[in-house]
Motif scaffolding. Structure first.
Motif, short mmCIF file in Angstrom:
data_model
loop_
_atom_site.label_atom_id
_atom_site.label_comp_id
_atom_site.label_asym_id
_atom_site.label_seq_id
_atom_site.Cartn_x
_atom_site.Cartn_y
_atom_site.Cartn_z
N VAL B 20 49.36 38.14 46.69
CA VAL B 20 48.50 38.32 45.51
C VAL B 20 47.82 37.00 45.18
CG1 VAL B 20 48.47 38.82 43.04
CG2 VAL B 20 49.87 40.21 44.58
N LEU B 21 48.59 35.92 45.25
CA LEU B 21 48.02 34.60 44.97
C LEU B 21 46.89 34.29 45.93
CD1 LEU B 21 48.47 31.86 43.37
CD2 LEU B 21 49.51 31.08 45.48
N VAL B 26 41.06 33.76 47.19
CA VAL B 26 39.86 34.21 47.90
C VAL B 26 38.85 34.79 46.92
CG1 VAL B 26 38.99 35.92 49.52
CG2 VAL B 26 41.03 34.61 50.10
N ALA B 27 39.34 35.66 46.02
CA ALA B 27 38.42 36.25 45.04
C ALA B 27 37.84 35.17 44.15
CB ALA B 27 39.17 37.30 44.21
N GLY B 28 38.68 34.20 43.79
CA GLY B 28 38.22 33.13 42.92
C GLY B 28 37.14 32.28 43.57
N VAL B 29 37.35 31.93 44.84
CA VAL B 29 36.35 31.12 45.55
C VAL B 29 35.04 31.89 45.64
CG1 VAL B 29 35.74 30.17 47.79
CG2 VAL B 29 37.99 29.73 46.85
N GLY B 102 55.32 37.27 33.59
CA GLY B 102 56.46 37.28 34.49
C GLY B 102 56.11 37.34 35.96
N PHE B 103 54.92 37.00 36.32
CA PHE B 103 54.48 37.15 37.70
C PHE B 103 53.88 35.84 38.20
CE2 PHE B 103 53.51 39.75 41.24
CZ PHE B 103 52.31 39.33 41.76
N ALA B 104 54.67 35.08 38.90
CA ALA B 104 54.15 33.86 39.51
C ALA B 104 54.86 33.69 40.85
CB ALA B 104 54.40 32.64 38.63
N VAL B 105 54.25 32.96 41.75
CA VAL B 105 54.92 32.70 43.03
C VAL B 105 56.21 31.94 42.76
CG1 VAL B 105 54.78 31.41 45.18
CG2 VAL B 105 52.84 32.79 44.42
N LEU B 260 43.87 45.35 26.35
CA LEU B 260 43.85 45.28 27.82
C LEU B 260 45.17 44.80 28.38
CD1 LEU B 260 40.38 43.58 28.38
CD2 LEU B 260 40.94 45.99 28.72
N PRO B 261 45.47 45.18 29.65
CA PRO B 261 46.71 44.67 30.27
C PRO B 261 46.62 43.17 30.52
CG PRO B 261 45.40 45.92 31.85
CD PRO B 261 44.75 46.12 30.52
N GLY B 262 47.77 42.54 30.72
CA GLY B 262 47.87 41.09 30.86
C GLY B 262 47.00 40.53 31.96
N TRP B 263 46.99 41.17 33.14
CA TRP B 263 46.22 40.62 34.24
C TRP B 263 44.72 40.66 33.94
CZ3 TRP B 263 42.72 43.98 36.21
CH2 TRP B 263 42.98 45.36 36.06
N ALA B 264 44.29 41.67 33.17
CA ALA B 264 42.87 41.75 32.82
C ALA B 264 42.49 40.60 31.90
CB ALA B 264 42.58 43.09 32.15
N TRP B 265 43.37 40.29 30.95
CA TRP B 265 43.08 39.16 30.07
C TRP B 265 43.05 37.85 30.85
CZ3 TRP B 265 40.55 39.17 25.93
CH2 TRP B 265 40.68 40.19 24.99
#
Lengths: 424, 322
Positions: B20-21, B26-29, B102-105, B260-265
């Motif tokens: 996911v990271l 990739v999406a960020g770049v 709660g979601f990090a590498v 909105l859900p956390g990832w959207a924010w």
């Protein structure tokens, strides 16, 4: 996809660069290794051959070179350079992306012969200098600023180092990035312009002042409208180049578009640009750099930027009719010179709009650097003052300074050659 | 595994967060490239067409196909290591930032320190890139970055520590959790600008692009082309993405937000920061090294101290001590 172009400006090429900067299909870059194509513009002296070959060998594959000129001949130094003769070079530049790869033109050898030289046969002199394996050895030397005797590196910079003006050759000695020795060498443009290969690209040259464009003589008057229009385009083109130096490519394109726009842009637009650049946009790069006082240059734009109200147009009744008043800025640093150019451009738009059929004569006209009749001399005086200006500066400030002086090496050479300044 | 809570183990790792990271990077770049082109078109007055999405791919493809060039006696190993190191530290820094609740590498207990360490390692990467070419202008670019890096990364350290104060932890997950009622941009307003400036510095973007400046004819990347140039440019954008996401987490409340859900924010906040970072390049010109040093040490550092003081006072007031 925008084509990355490395531009080499020959005679009559200033407006070509402004037009390229205004075109979103083209990206003007500084390093040959990033270039899709090297574009040589205008007329070129034969003396450029070695430099063109050296830069050609640094180009990224396929090492495409194009020459934008009205009358194609063989480009000095590069036999495979095709010519572009039309008004719009971009389709052929795009076609250059698919060129067959070309090999290097110069043998891969160091600049100095070293075999058998020196006490050890390697060109060096033990620990004390020489040119080991053909390269100059860095030695200790006095430092200008803090007395730390570091390693001065001697380089010859130019004639094709972007973003310096094409044709400017400097012998410099760098300690770190501080210039501790600067000498101006003879430019390859120094020889007789009648012998240069090729001619100007095919459109009305926006960047040459009117008398240089047509074959006119001293007695004929210059239309004020034409002269002031030229002034607007020239100064906006200079600021566009400065913006590119500062990394503001998009603003450079916007400014270059204003420079080539027909009709001329509104003065309010120019003033808005000036406001932003002076406060934020170019302040970090130009503020405080190369303050040239009113005693160093007593003429022209540089003197006006230092606060001296000197302008050929003050005594001209035609201009008095138009309500001309001298614009000056205090300080005389690179930021003031940029602001001076934009202020004069904004004023010139208004003068051109009101001028109707009024005319002035060449010996009364004000050029981009000083009196139009002395254009070449103004430029030469700037070149002579360069070493003392640049000594002790960091590299970045030195490049900024040279850019702020707005030198056009080929124009100076042509003006000088035709005798009294500007005439053909 | 779960996010760290009081008394939790030192690391909370979510292994499947790694792909996911990488996807986020990739999406960020890609987003950075598109924002850059859109901002350029807006400032220059270009027409905006669908080509703004396809042109970068074409340019990347062309770079990929271009054979490498070489200077005279470069340090080949370090020359190729530099972009890899640059991308690597950017991804390393991003790995300790929670992408949503709660979601990090690896939401380590000392996340701020890892972020700061990654930041400082960029100095090594950029210096090697400029040095390895064995060319004078590249080397000047490398040295400029050493001065730049030292000056601006100090500011980010203070900003991040200020954000860690209310959370009483250096873990970025805990810092996000401590913003449930109030985001740090409200309680420590100086922190975000300081971190953004440090982000511009670490990616040497826009006003702080001294290493690869036009006056050095491309600087550290002036002697580079082909896939190596492509990876270098990607590296710079990875660094911007890392700072955008980290800023969103540390100062803009992370995943907190209504509806909105956390990832959207997180996505929206990171995008907003990215737009500011990337867009700055088109309106603010390069700052000369001497002015930059003055700004960093005479303006930036006092502001950083002030930010820390404000963070301390606000924390004390919250705890009822003041």
């Amino acid at each position: 996809m925008a084509v990355n172009v490395l531009v080499v400006a020959g005679g009559g090429a200033r407006s070509a660069i402004t037009r390229l900067l205004a075109d979103e299909r083209v990206r003007v870059i500084d390093s040959p290794r990033h270039a899709d194509v090297m574009l040589v513009v205008g007329s070129v002296p034969v003396e450029f051959g070695p430099a063109l070959r050296a830069v050609h060998d640094q180009l990224a594959a396929p090492r495409a070179v194009r020459w934008w000129t009205a009358s194609p001949q063989q480009l000095p130094g590069i036999p495979h350079a095709a010519s572009i003769t039309g008004a719009d070079p971009v389709p052929e530049l795009r076609a250059a992306l698919d060129d067959e790869p070309h090999g290097v033109l110069q043998p891969d050898e160091p600049p100095t012969e070293w075999r058998g030289e020196g006490p050890y046969g390697t060109g060096g002199e033990g620990m004390m200098g020489g040119t080991p394996y053909g390269r100059p050895m860095v030695m200790t030397g006095d430092d200008l600023r803090d007395g730390l005797a570091l390693d001065p590196l001697s380089l010859t910079v130019g004639p094709l180092l972007s973003p310096l003006p094409t044709g400017l050759v400097l012998d410099v000695s760098l300690q770190g990035d501080v210039l501790v020795k600067v000498e101006v060498r003879d430019s390859p443009f120094a020889n007789n312009p009648a012998t240069w290969r090729g001619t100007e690209p095919p459109w009305t040259d926006l960047d040459s002042p009117p008398p240089l464009r047509d074959g006119r003589t001293v007695d004929v008057d210059i239309s004020i409208s034409e002269l002031e229009t030229w002034r607007v385009r020239h100064h906006l083109g200079s600021v566009a180049r400065t913006l590119r130096l500062a990394g503001l490519d998009a603003l450079a394109r916007r400014t270059a578009r204003m420079a080539v726009a027909d009709p001329l842009p509104a003065p309010s637009r120019i003033r808005r640009l000036d406001g932003w650049l002076a406060r934020v946009g170019l302040r970090g790069l130009l503020d405080g750099v190369a303050a040239i006082g009113p005693d160093t240059f007593t003429d022209g734009l540089i003197a006006r930027a230092a606060g001296t109200a000197v302008d050929q147009r003050i005594d001209d009744p035609a201009y008095a009719d138009l309500g001309f008043h001298v614009v000056t800025h205090g300080g005389g640093d690179a930021l003031d010179r940029m602001r001076q150019r934009l202020s004069e451009a904004a004023q010139a738009v208004q003068l051109a709009g009101r001028a109707e059929r009024r005319a002035t004569s060449i010996d009364r006209a004000e050029g981009s650097h000083g009196p139009l009749a002395d254009h070449a001399d103004c430029g030469l005086r700037l070149l002579q003052a360069l070493p003392s200006l640049l000594l002790g500066m960091e590299w970045g400030d030195a490049v900024t300074t040279i850019d702020s002086l707005d030198l056009d090496m080929s124009l100076m050479a042509r003006a000088r050659r035709t005798g009294s300044g500007v005439l053909n | 595994m779960d996010a760290p809570s009081v008394g939790a183990p030192a690391i909370a790792m979510t292994w499947w967060a790694v792909p996911v990271l990488l996807g986020v990077v990739v999406a960020g770049v890609w987003t950075t490239v598109v924002i850059d082109r859109l901002a350029a078109a807006a400032v220059a007055g270009d027409r905006i067409t669908a080509e703004v999405l396809t042109d970068p791919l074409r340019r990347a493809r062309r770079l990929w196909d271009t054979p490498a060039v070489s200077t005279e006696r470069p340090d080949h190993m370090l020359w190729h290591l530099a972009p890899a190191l640059y991308v690597g530290v950017a991804v390393l820094g991003l790995s300790v930032v929670p992408l949503t609740e709660g979601f990090a590498v690896a939401d380590v207990r000392t996340g701020i320190v890892v972020l700061g360490g990654a930041e400082v390692l960029t100095i090594v990467a950029v210096y090697l890139h400029g040095w390895s070419a064995n060319a004078p202008l590249s080397l000047i670019g490398a040295y400029r970055f050493m001065a730049l890096g030292l000056s601006f990364m100090l500011l980010s350290m203070f900003a991040l520590i200020g954000a860690a104060l209310p959370a009483e932890s250096l873990s970025i997950g805990r810092i996000v959790a401590s913003q449930a009622d109030r985001w740090h941009i409200v309680s420590q307003p100086l922190g975000l600008p300081l971190l953004l400036v440090a982000g511009l510095g670490a990616a040497f973007w826009g006003p702080l692009n001294q290493p690869d400046a036009a006056d050095l004819a491309g600087g550290t990347s002036g002697e580079v082309t082909g896939p190596q140039l492509l990876s270098w440019e990607i590296g710079r954008r990875c660094v911007l993405v890392t700072y955008a996401v980290a800023s969103a987490a540390v100062f803009l409340g992370g995943h907190h937000g209504p509806v909105l859900p956390g990832w959207a924010w997180m996505t929206l906040k990171s995008l907003a920061v990215l737009m500011v970072l990337v867009g700055s390049r088109h309106v603010i010109g390069r700052v000369r090294p001497e002015s930059m040093m003055k700004l960093a040490w005479l303006v930036g550092l006092p502001l950083a101290f002030l930010d820390l003081a404000i963070a301390g006072v606000v924390t004390f007031v919250d705890r009822g001590i003041l």
